[in-house]
Design a protein around this motif. Structure first.
Motif, PDB file in Angstrom:
ATOM      1  N   SER A 106       0.773  -1.141  -0.067  1.00  0.00           N
ATOM      2  CA  SER A 106      -0.025   0.189  -0.194  1.00  0.00           C
ATOM      3  C   SER A 106       0.541   1.233   0.184  1.00  0.00           C
ATOM      4  O   SER A 106       0.671   2.266  -0.477  1.00  0.00           O
ATOM      5  N   LEU A 107       1.905   1.188   0.701  1.00  0.00           N
ATOM      6  CA  LEU A 107       3.070   2.421   0.610  1.00  0.00           C
ATOM      7  C   LEU A 107       3.661   2.601  -0.768  1.00  0.00           C
ATOM      8  O   LEU A 107       3.586   3.674  -1.229  1.00  0.00           O
ATOM      9  N   ASN A 108       3.936   1.425  -1.225  1.00  0.00           N
ATOM     10  CA  ASN A 108       4.618   1.456  -2.833  1.00  0.00           C
ATOM     11  C   ASN A 108       3.342   2.113  -3.645  1.00  0.00           C
ATOM     12  O   ASN A 108       3.772   2.870  -4.661  1.00  0.00           O
ATOM     13  N   LYS A 110       0.958   4.082  -2.903  1.00  0.00           N
ATOM     14  CA  LYS A 110       0.847   5.723  -2.866  1.00  0.00           C
ATOM     15  C   LYS A 110       2.006   6.379  -3.456  1.00  0.00           C
ATOM     16  O   LYS A 110       1.810   7.384  -4.121  1.00  0.00           O
ATOM     17  N   MET A 111       3.195   5.705  -3.090  1.00  0.00           N
ATOM     18  CA  MET A 111       4.417   6.521  -3.804  1.00  0.00           C
ATOM     19  C   MET A 111       4.294   6.544  -5.281  1.00  0.00           C
ATOM     20  O   MET A 111       4.771   7.390  -5.962  1.00  0.00           O
ATOM     21  N   GLU A 112       3.747   5.369  -5.818  1.00  0.00           N
ATOM     22  CA  GLU A 112       3.605   5.174  -7.329  1.00  0.00           C
ATOM     23  C   GLU A 112       2.546   6.381  -7.778  1.00  0.00           C
ATOM     24  O   GLU A 112       2.752   6.937  -8.790  1.00  0.00           O
ATOM     25  N   GLU A 113       1.675   6.551  -6.805  1.00  0.00           N
ATOM     26  CA  GLU A 113       0.611   7.607  -7.500  1.00  0.00           C
ATOM     27  C   GLU A 113       1.181   8.989  -7.352  1.00  0.00           C
ATOM     28  O   GLU A 113       0.929   9.839  -8.066  1.00  0.00           O
ATOM     29  N   ILE A 114       2.045   9.421  -6.422  1.00  0.00           N
ATOM     30  CA  ILE A 114       2.624  10.580  -6.329  1.00  0.00           C
ATOM     31  C   ILE A 114       3.630  11.010  -7.368  1.00  0.00           C
ATOM     32  O   ILE A 114       3.854  11.793  -8.019  1.00  0.00           O
ATOM     33  N   LEU A 115       4.481   9.919  -7.569  1.00  0.00           N
ATOM     34  CA  LEU A 115       5.425   9.937  -8.962  1.00  0.00           C
ATOM     35  C   LEU A 115       4.436  10.024 -10.062  1.00  0.00           C
ATOM     36  O   LEU A 115       4.879  10.790 -10.978  1.00  0.00           O
ATOM     37  N   ALA A 143       2.278   9.083   8.672  1.00  0.00           N
ATOM     38  CA  ALA A 143       1.672   7.868   8.814  1.00  0.00           C
ATOM     39  C   ALA A 143       2.670   6.815   8.674  1.00  0.00           C
ATOM     40  O   ALA A 143       2.176   5.607   9.089  1.00  0.00           O
ATOM     41  N   ASN A 144       3.709   6.805   8.317  1.00  0.00           N
ATOM     42  CA  ASN A 144       4.620   5.688   8.023  1.00  0.00           C
ATOM     43  C   ASN A 144       5.996   5.991   8.357  1.00  0.00           C
ATOM     44  O   ASN A 144       6.418   7.304   8.237  1.00  0.00           O
ATOM     45  N   ASP A 145       6.888   5.003   9.021  1.00  0.00           N
ATOM     46  CA  ASP A 145       8.278   5.203   8.995  1.00  0.00           C
ATOM     47  C   ASP A 145       8.761   4.794   8.053  1.00  0.00           C
ATOM     48  O   ASP A 145       8.873   3.483   7.614  1.00  0.00           O
ATOM     49  N   ILE A 146       9.294   5.770   7.319  1.00  0.00           N
ATOM     50  CA  ILE A 146      10.182   5.360   5.932  1.00  0.00           C
ATOM     51  C   ILE A 146      11.629   6.087   6.152  1.00  0.00           C
ATOM     52  O   ILE A 146      11.687   7.206   6.313  1.00  0.00           O
TER      53      ILE A 146
END
Length: 172
Positions: A106-108, A110-115, A143-146
């Protein structure tokens, strides 16, 4: 633009070789009549001997390229290649230290949507400002530890990107 140098220019009439001293694309001149800048592959003598007719057979299908044209299949292929290579390298680097790579789909996503929004902005298809980026990333990071960073550049070669990721030392 990812184009760095032009070695040849091809048209339906001839092929010209770039013999200019400057390799900087910004200083490349495109006056094909200037013999100091461009050398034709098919000379006047060759054209006269062949009555000006050049038969250029090809096995390639005609391609109707348009400026900023999107190629979904190629885009998907490159994306998969880059993702798999980066993931494989991260797994290798972490594996040498006895660590695993924790992946959150799900994090991947979301990052893909931003990119994707950044890419659409780069193609001038939808606005996405630096402020939009920082707002999205701030919400995402709260919301996430990245650990990591984003790389927003045209893809030309993978090794410099891999080296940048390795040098950032985020795999520890």
């Amino acid at each position: 633009c990812t184009l760095k140098e032009i070695f040849y220019v091809v048209s339906d009439k001839n092929i010209w070789g770039n013999i200019q001293h400057s390799q900087d694309l910004r200083h490349t001149k495109f006056d094909f009549t200037n013999a100091r800048d461009w050398k034709p592959l098919f000379t006047e003598k060759f054209l006269a001997a062949n009555e000006g007719k050049i038969l250029m057979d090809t096995v390639q299908e005609p391609i109707d390229w348009k400026l900023n044209q999107r190629h979904a299949d190629a885009e998907s292929e490159v994306k998969t290649f880059v993702q798999n290579l980066i993931r494989g390298r991260l797994e290798h680097w972490r594996g040498r230290e006895g660590k695993s790579l924790n992946d959150n789909m799900s994090l991947n996503k979301k990052m893909e949507e931003i990119l994707k929004r950044m890419e659409l902005d780069a193609h001038q298809e939808a606005p996405f400002t630096e402020d939009d980026l920082h707002n999205e990333l701030d919400r995402f990071l709260k919301a996430n530890d990245i650990t990591g960073f984003y790389i927003n550049r045209p893809f030309t070669e993978i090794e410099p990107i891999i080296q940048e990721i390795y040098n950032a030392d985020i795999h520890h």
